[in-house]
Motif scaffolding. Structure first.
Motif, PDB file in Angstrom:
ATOM      1  N   ARG A 333       7.034  -6.900  -2.720  1.00  0.00           N
ATOM      2  CA  ARG A 333       6.886  -5.958  -4.015  1.00  0.00           C
ATOM      3  C   ARG A 333       6.012  -6.007  -4.813  1.00  0.00           C
ATOM      4  NH1 ARG A 333      13.670  -6.381  -5.553  1.00  0.00           N
ATOM      5  NH2 ARG A 333      14.331  -4.781  -3.743  1.00  0.00           N
ATOM      6  N   ALA A 336       3.016  -4.842  -3.659  1.00  0.00           N
ATOM      7  CA  ALA A 336       2.908  -3.147  -3.382  1.00  0.00           C
ATOM      8  C   ALA A 336       2.926  -2.406  -5.045  1.00  0.00           C
ATOM      9  CB  ALA A 336       4.179  -2.734  -3.340  1.00  0.00           C
ATOM     10  N   GLN A 337       3.787  -3.012  -6.280  1.00  0.00           N
ATOM     11  CA  GLN A 337       3.444  -2.913  -7.369  1.00  0.00           C
ATOM     12  C   GLN A 337       2.095  -2.677  -7.648  1.00  0.00           C
ATOM     13  OE1 GLN A 337       5.241  -5.163  -9.956  1.00  0.00           O
ATOM     14  NE2 GLN A 337       5.401  -3.268 -12.044  1.00  0.00           N
ATOM     15  N   GLN A 339      -0.545  -2.150  -6.293  1.00  0.00           N
ATOM     16  CA  GLN A 339      -1.451  -1.189  -5.628  1.00  0.00           C
ATOM     17  C   GLN A 339      -0.867  -0.297  -6.558  1.00  0.00           C
ATOM     18  OE1 GLN A 339       0.396  -1.898  -1.621  1.00  0.00           O
ATOM     19  NE2 GLN A 339      -1.442  -3.002  -0.686  1.00  0.00           N
ATOM     20  N   ALA A 340      -0.261   0.352  -6.854  1.00  0.00           N
ATOM     21  CA  ALA A 340       0.276   1.319  -7.869  1.00  0.00           C
ATOM     22  C   ALA A 340      -0.287   0.919  -8.527  1.00  0.00           C
ATOM     23  CB  ALA A 340       1.455   1.018  -7.833  1.00  0.00           C
ATOM     24  N   GLU A 343      -3.872   1.822  -8.301  1.00  0.00           N
ATOM     25  CA  GLU A 343      -4.347   3.009  -8.615  1.00  0.00           C
ATOM     26  C   GLU A 343      -4.128   3.919  -9.816  1.00  0.00           C
ATOM     27  OE1 GLU A 343      -5.165   4.617  -5.979  1.00  0.00           O
ATOM     28  OE2 GLU A 343      -5.419   6.992  -6.475  1.00  0.00           O
ATOM     29  N   GLU A 394       2.241  10.496  -4.814  1.00  0.00           N
ATOM     30  CA  GLU A 394       2.107   8.977  -3.255  1.00  0.00           C
ATOM     31  C   GLU A 394       1.646   7.689  -3.803  1.00  0.00           C
ATOM     32  OE1 GLU A 394       3.742   9.181   0.032  1.00  0.00           O
ATOM     33  OE2 GLU A 394       4.320  11.179  -1.563  1.00  0.00           O
ATOM     34  N   SER A 395       0.932   7.524  -4.294  1.00  0.00           N
ATOM     35  CA  SER A 395      -0.123   6.123  -4.044  1.00  0.00           C
ATOM     36  C   SER A 395       1.087   5.689  -5.510  1.00  0.00           C
ATOM     37  CB  SER A 395      -1.244   6.464  -5.013  1.00  0.00           C
ATOM     38  OG  SER A 395      -1.870   6.620  -3.282  1.00  0.00           O
ATOM     39  N   ARG A 399       4.760   5.631  -3.974  1.00  0.00           N
ATOM     40  CA  ARG A 399       5.255   3.517  -3.760  1.00  0.00           C
ATOM     41  C   ARG A 399       5.868   3.113  -4.382  1.00  0.00           C
ATOM     42  NH1 ARG A 399      -0.435   2.775  -4.128  1.00  0.00           N
ATOM     43  NH2 ARG A 399      -0.736   1.923  -1.292  1.00  0.00           N
ATOM     44  N   ARG A 402       9.940   4.037  -2.993  1.00  0.00           N
ATOM     45  CA  ARG A 402       9.830   3.119  -1.204  1.00  0.00           C
ATOM     46  C   ARG A 402      10.418   1.040  -1.236  1.00  0.00           C
ATOM     47  NH1 ARG A 402       5.514   6.895  -0.029  1.00  0.00           N
ATOM     48  NH2 ARG A 402       3.786   5.165  -0.319  1.00  0.00           N
ATOM     49  N   ASN A 403       9.930   1.321  -2.436  1.00  0.00           N
ATOM     50  CA  ASN A 403      10.053  -0.646  -2.447  1.00  0.00           C
ATOM     51  C   ASN A 403      10.483  -0.402  -4.096  1.00  0.00           C
ATOM     52  OD1 ASN A 403       7.222  -2.318  -0.200  1.00  0.00           O
ATOM     53  ND2 ASN A 403       6.202   0.103  -1.797  1.00  0.00           N
TER      54      ASN A 403
END
Lengths: 428, 231
Positions: A333, A336-337, A339-340, A343, A394-395, A399, A402-403
């Motif tokens: 998780r 993913a965070q 990556q966000a 971004e 989305e990004s 994201r 979704r997580n």
């Protein structure tokens, strides 16, 4: 917090040089006895089992396997690293530095002595009959030596890997056991050769001789040890100085030269200076990052945030000020965070960079990880962003959702934009 | 940090400043940046390059604010703070110190703050922000950079062991919120708006945190430093 940041070591200069020569090391990871088979397997790029079988097969050829194994054990220095990927075994020397270890005289001497001993041993065995009496004490001595030798390996290993307290007792016990075995073997030799009655006399004589030697050679030995340790200290100092000089040369001087050459290109100069500043800072103030490879994936949140910020900073030429409070290992998780967050940093640098440094803040509080990315740019209205612009929706927002996390976006036209990302860590 | 300039700064106010830094180039740079007295209201009355010089110059000129480098020959900024302790606590015209450093090692930062500096800014700060910080320190206020706020939050992070002095070793919820916003890059005015409090209240929270940092028994801080292998 600058906890586990990599020390970016002289990456600029080492590129053009050819890779260091492959060196054979015994493997410290997952070894059964001395790590010889594993090390060899790594070096040759073969499965460990094959090498072990070869040794085993050779062992039945008059014990040749054992002899070979012993020779390797003595001559080849212990190294670190996994064995599956062959190259990691040779390039990673004990303390992360490249080592140019030459077989020193002691090891060569030991090898020769071992060879002679083995020849005598084999010769005795072949004679049969009476020689049987010598086999057991010899084996005892051999087993004891193996124990002590392996002990020496552990002592070396403990220098670059921290060994737990509890293991130290075990090591001591093993060392003592080895000494006891050797002593027993020697005693049996004496008993076998002569008679038990002479044991007392022999022991007395031996002790007398040893005492005499100690009295005569003692002072010299003490002096020699002192000189040796002093010399070692000097050598370490000289080595460290050389390393600092090398680092400054490789990175700082290199960058300064580049800056002089690009003096007219303000953006490029700023980028170079910032990248160099960050690297030098890491090197100076985060000694715990020493020896880490710059390429490997970050394992902790703080490192991941800093890495992402550094990359964005280099790519977009906008300074990012990073503050991290607390730290925790990365899980799926949090990845993913990250990556966000990355971004969000890219967006901030792209659209809000002219308002000054982008502020990145990450905090681990209990099980919650909070990241905020804030710029002082013109800001924008999320609703007015056309639907085909998927970056934010989305990004970042998508994201996070979704997580199982949340993303909030606050933007005041003219007052900058702030992205807040919140995520619960996965349960252990 | 710029938004305070019209409230506190401006040429009608004057502040006498001593620069302590062992790099002459840097002193010259700061002097050029903030020393235009007519515009900024900052008057640089003295410079020093090491600990002994600093103590002499500060004693002789009695400035209101000292911009103090952390790394100095002769014992570092902490030593200057130690030897000027009486001037810091003087009832009349106390000398206040603002640490200005290129280092962001936690031990350096926390060291000078515990030594009595009223704030800590990094050398990448802009001239306007620096002038603003100097005036704020002159008022007896604390100046926290985002990075310092991060260090402090980390140092006071809730731990399991009960603190020896409850009041000193813990930050209140509000103080923590204020620090967090500073760490996120908010200016005092923005923090005030965000938390629905006045700028004065923000200032008093920050000063309270600084006091705790300087006076708290070493329990939490030591543990924090140990965890980072600083001691």
């Amino acid at each position: 917090m600058p906890t586990a940041t990599t020390r970016a070591a002289s990456s600029l200069a080492s590129d053009p040089e050819e890779p260091p020569p492959r060196k054979l090391y015994r493997s410290a990871d997952g070894r059964l006895l001395g790590g010889v088979a594993r090390g060899l397997a790594g070096h040759l790029g073969l499965p460990v089992v094959w090498v072990r079988f070869v040794f085993l097969g050779l062992f039945f050829a008059d014990g040749l396997g054992a002899l070979l194994y012993a020779v390797f054990w003595i001559v080849v220095p212990l190294g670190v690293g996994g064995v599956e990927a062959p190259r990691s075994v040779f390039e990673t020397a004990p303390d992360g530095r490249r080592r140019l270890r030459k077989p020193d005289k002691g090891q060569v001497f030991a090898l020769v002595a071992l060879l002679i001993g083995a020849m005598i041993f084999v010769g005795n065995v072949d004679m049969g009959g009476k020689a049987d009496r010598y086999i057991w004490p010899t084996l005892l001595i051999g087993a004891g030596s193996v124990l002590v030798w392996r002990q020496a390996d552990n002592a070396r290993r403990a220098r670059w890997m921290e060994v737990g307290r509890s293991r130290r007792v075990l090591q001591l016990a093993r060392g003592l056991a080895g000494v006891a075995l050797v002593g027993l073997g020697l005693a049996v030799f004496i008993v076998v050769r002569g008679s038990a009655a002479q044991l007392g006399n022999v022991l007395t004589a031996a002790i007398a001789v040893l005492t005499g030697i100690a009295l005569l050679a003692g002072p010299y030995l003490v002096r020699m040890t002192q000189d040796l340790s002093e010399e070692r200290l000097m050598r370490i100092r000289a080595q460290e100085r050389a390393e600092v000089a090398a680092h400054v040369h490789d990175s700082v001087l290199h960058t300064l030269t580049l800056i002089q050459r690009n003096a007219d290109d303000g953006g490029e100069v700023r980028r170079l200076a910032r990248a160099q500043e960050r690297e030098l800072r890491n090197w100076l103030y985060n000694p715990e990052g020493t020896g880490k490879d710059e390429d490997d994936e970050p394992e902790n949140l703080a490192e991941a945030v800093k890495r992402a910020a550094a990359e964005v900073e280099d790519k977009h030429g906008v300074p990012l000020e990073v503050v991290v409070v607390g730290d925790c290992p990365l899980d799926e998780r949090l990845t993913a965070q990250m990556q966000a967050a990355r971004e969000a940093m890219v967006n901030a640098a792209k659209y809000g960079g002219e308002g000054g440094a982008v502020q990145v803040y990450a905090e681990v509080e209990g099980r919650t990880v909070f990241v905020s990315v804030r710029d002082r740019g013109p800001g924008f209205d999320l609703d007015s962003v056309p639907g085909d612009r998927m970056g934010v929706r989305e990004s970042i927002i998508g994201r996070m959702q979704r997580n199982g996390g949340t993303a909030r976006l606050r933007s005041v036209p003219g007052g900058g934009t702030e992205v807040e990302l919140e995520m619960e860590r996965a349960s252990e | 940090m710029t938004e305070n300039t019209e409230a506190t700064g401006g040429p009608e106010r004057r502040v006498r400043v001593v620069l302590v830094d062992d790099h002459r180039m840097f002193r010259t740079g700061v002097q050029a940046e903030i020393g235009r007295t007519e515009e900024t209201g900052v008057e640089v009355v003295g410079e020093a390059a090491d600990v002994d010089q600093a103590v002499t110059v500060i004693t002789a000129t009695r400035p209101e604010v000292v911009l103090l480098d952390v790394h100095l020959p002769g014992g570092g900024g902490v030593e200057v703070l130690r030897r000027c302790a009486s001037m810091m606590s003087a009832a009349e015209n106390p000398v206040r110190f603002l640490a200005l450093s290129v280092s962001d090692a936690a031990e350096d930062v926390i060291g000078v703050i515990r030594g009595g500096a009223r704030g800590y800014v990094t050398k990448t700060i802009t001239g306007t922000d620096l002038v603003d910080s100097v005036f704020r320190v002159q008022d007896g206020d604390a100046v926290f950079s985002p990075r310092l706020a991060g260090f402090v939050l980390d140092a006071f992070a809730s731990t399991d062991a009960p603190p020896v002095d409850e009041d000193m070793d813990r930050l209140t919820q509000r103080e923590r919120e204020v620090l967090r916003l500073i760490a996120r890059g908010y200016a005092y005015k923005e923090i005030a708006k965000q938390l629905f409090i006045s700028v004065k209240t923000v200032e008093s929270h920050v000063s309270a945190v600084l006091r705790k940092l300087q006076l708290s028994n070493r329990h939490e801080l030591t543990r924090w430093a140990t965890a980072r292998r600083l001691v």
